[in-house]
Design an enzyme around this catalytic site. Structure first.
Site, PDB file in Angstrom:
ATOM      1  N   LEU A  29      78.748 -20.437 -94.816  1.00 11.93           N
ATOM      2  CA  LEU A  29      79.619 -19.913 -93.756  1.00 11.93           C
ATOM      3  C   LEU A  29      79.031 -18.684 -93.084  1.00 11.93           C
ATOM      4  O   LEU A  29      78.433 -17.827 -93.724  1.00 11.93           O
ATOM      5  CB  LEU A  29      80.986 -19.562 -94.355  1.00 11.93           C
ATOM      6  CG  LEU A  29      81.709 -20.708 -95.049  1.00 11.93           C
ATOM      7  CD1 LEU A  29      83.080 -20.240 -95.543  1.00 11.93           C
ATOM      8  CD2 LEU A  29      81.845 -21.927 -94.140  1.00 11.93           C
ATOM      9  N   GLY A  32      81.032 -17.373 -87.298  1.00 15.66           N
ATOM     10  CA  GLY A  32      81.644 -18.397 -86.438  1.00 15.66           C
ATOM     11  C   GLY A  32      82.674 -19.215 -87.212  1.00 15.66           C
ATOM     12  O   GLY A  32      83.769 -19.502 -86.714  1.00 15.66           O
ATOM     13  N   HIS A  33      82.340 -19.586 -88.453  1.00 16.64           N
ATOM     14  CA  HIS A  33      83.303 -20.316 -89.293  1.00 16.64           C
ATOM     15  C   HIS A  33      84.523 -19.448 -89.587  1.00 16.64           C
ATOM     16  O   HIS A  33      85.664 -19.918 -89.536  1.00 16.64           O
ATOM     17  CB  HIS A  33      82.664 -20.686 -90.640  1.00 16.64           C
ATOM     18  CG  HIS A  33      81.537 -21.661 -90.557  1.00 16.64           C
ATOM     19  ND1 HIS A  33      80.255 -21.340 -90.908  1.00 16.64           N
ATOM     20  CD2 HIS A  33      81.509 -22.967 -90.185  1.00 16.64           C
ATOM     21  CE1 HIS A  33      79.475 -22.399 -90.773  1.00 16.64           C
ATOM     22  NE2 HIS A  33      80.202 -23.396 -90.324  1.00 16.64           N
ATOM     23  N   GLN A  57      75.767 -37.911 -91.864  1.00 18.54           N
ATOM     24  CA  GLN A  57      75.408 -37.423 -90.527  1.00 18.54           C
ATOM     25  C   GLN A  57      73.982 -36.898 -90.442  1.00 18.54           C
ATOM     26  O   GLN A  57      73.578 -36.385 -89.404  1.00 18.54           O
ATOM     27  CB  GLN A  57      76.420 -36.378 -90.050  1.00 18.54           C
ATOM     28  CG  GLN A  57      76.387 -35.050 -90.779  1.00 18.54           C
ATOM     29  CD  GLN A  57      77.575 -34.176 -90.404  1.00 18.54           C
ATOM     30  OE1 GLN A  57      78.702 -34.392 -90.824  1.00 18.54           O
ATOM     31  NE2 GLN A  57      77.327 -33.162 -89.571  1.00 18.54           N
ATOM     32  N   LYS A 145      83.020 -24.757 -80.373  1.00 20.54           N
ATOM     33  CA  LYS A 145      82.381 -25.280 -79.150  1.00 20.54           C
ATOM     34  C   LYS A 145      80.863 -25.277 -79.250  1.00 20.54           C
ATOM     35  O   LYS A 145      80.186 -25.854 -78.415  1.00 20.54           O
ATOM     36  CB  LYS A 145      82.790 -24.421 -77.946  1.00 20.54           C
ATOM     37  CG  LYS A 145      84.186 -24.667 -77.441  1.00 20.54           C
ATOM     38  CD  LYS A 145      84.324 -23.952 -76.104  1.00 20.54           C
ATOM     39  CE  LYS A 145      85.742 -23.928 -75.619  1.00 20.54           C
ATOM     40  NZ  LYS A 145      85.841 -23.167 -74.354  1.00 20.54           N
ATOM     41  N   VAL A 173      80.450 -18.069 -81.496  1.00 18.90           N
ATOM     42  CA  VAL A 173      80.226 -16.665 -81.881  1.00 18.90           C
ATOM     43  C   VAL A 173      78.718 -16.422 -81.843  1.00 18.90           C
ATOM     44  O   VAL A 173      77.936 -17.243 -82.341  1.00 18.90           O
ATOM     45  CB  VAL A 173      80.800 -16.378 -83.284  1.00 18.90           C
ATOM     46  CG1 VAL A 173      80.519 -14.938 -83.694  1.00 18.90           C
ATOM     47  CG2 VAL A 173      82.306 -16.656 -83.304  1.00 18.90           C
TER      48      VAL A 173
END
Ligand code: PAF
Length: 275
Positions: A29, A32-33, A57, A145, A173
């Site tokens: 983390l 931003g998280h 993924q 985003k 962020v």
């Protein structure tokens, strides 16, 4: 913070949690998280964060094995952010047999931009996120985003499958020099870290040119690709797209976003900027 390693354990906790906000992550983390988790608090009685490094993924040869696993430090940060529940399943709990059903996003959304360079990536993301939605039964879920295409794919998946969850975006962020925070920034050497903000500077330059009236998008894209290449980057794409569907805009379209992905040394960075 309660840590749940099983689906049944999380479901039991969720049943009495009231309105729930979900913040899916792969751990390691950064601020931003944590910003997403703080934002989540305003939308719910309780916040469920998840940590699961989702093999589906990653393509063969990508960084699944070396993806940083920093569980203890992540837990401390989530505790401090006031997260009530962490869902951290092992692979056998999440994918008990090989996951034979998948969510397949359409190629016009998942086969372009990052999907062109990471075939199957968004199939893996959509599959695990759908599964997390089924497990957590959250009222809202937050996604940054920074992963703009991922956000679009998830929003469309939720709409088309009528999943009863509201998707809330979080702003990217950035470090003081503009570099978007990412778990993969930790792979950068000191000299690469000093160079890395160029990606955001190129996006900023394109966004400013568009605001000033430039409409020759292929030219803007090619110039930025060239600048990156001249500075030891290996760019995958720099692309001006329509925000809502990430398709190429005509000169008359507004509501644009500039997206880029480029490799610096062995680290692949992505970023984007809404115009
Ligand atoms: O953005 C991520 O960290 C991952 O793609 C997500 C949404 C947690 C799915 O594995």
């Amino acid at each position: 913070m309660l840590i749940h390693e099983t689906i049944s354990g999380l479901r039991a906790a969720r049943a009495t949690a009231g309105r729930v906000a979900l913040v899916p992550t792969m751990g390691n983390l950064h601020d931003g998280h944590i910003a997403l988790m703080t934002q989540a608090r305003a939308h719910a009685d309780q916040v469920i964060a998840t940590i699961f490094v989702n093999r589906l993924q990653f393509r063969p040869g990508e960084d699944f094995e070396k993806y940083p696993r920093t569980f203890a430090a992540d837990c401390a940060r989530m505790e401090a952010a006031g997260v009530e529940h962490l869902f951290a399943p092992g692979e056998a709990e999440m994918y008990p047999q090989p996951q034979s059903y998948h969510v397949e996003p359409p190629p016009e959304q998942a086969g372009v931009l990052d999907g062109e360079f990471r075939p199957g990536h968004f199939r893996g993301v959509a599959t695990v996120v759908m599964k997390l939605f089924q497990i957590a039964q959250a009222d809202v879920a937050l996604f940054g985003k920074k992963d703009y295409q991922q956000l679009m794919v998830i929003r469309n998946m939720v709409r088309e499958f009528a999943v009863p969850v509201e998707i809330i975006p979080g702003e990217t962020v950035r470090a003081a020099d503009g570099l978007a925070l990412s778990s993969r920034n930790g792979y950068l050497s000191a000299s690469e870290r000093a160079e890395a903000p160029r990606l955001y500077r190129e996006l900023t330059g394109i966004a400013a040119a568009i605001r000033d009236g430039a409409r020759n998008y292929p030219d803007l894209e090619a110039r930025a690709m060239n600048v990156l290449s001249m500075n030891a980057w290996a760019p995958d794409y720099v692309a001006v797209r329509k925000k809502h569907d990430l398709q190429s805009p005509s000169a008359a379209d507004s509501g644009l976003v500039v997206l880029a992905a480029a490799r610096l040394g062995s680290t692949r960075l992505i970023d984007n900027l809404e115009v």
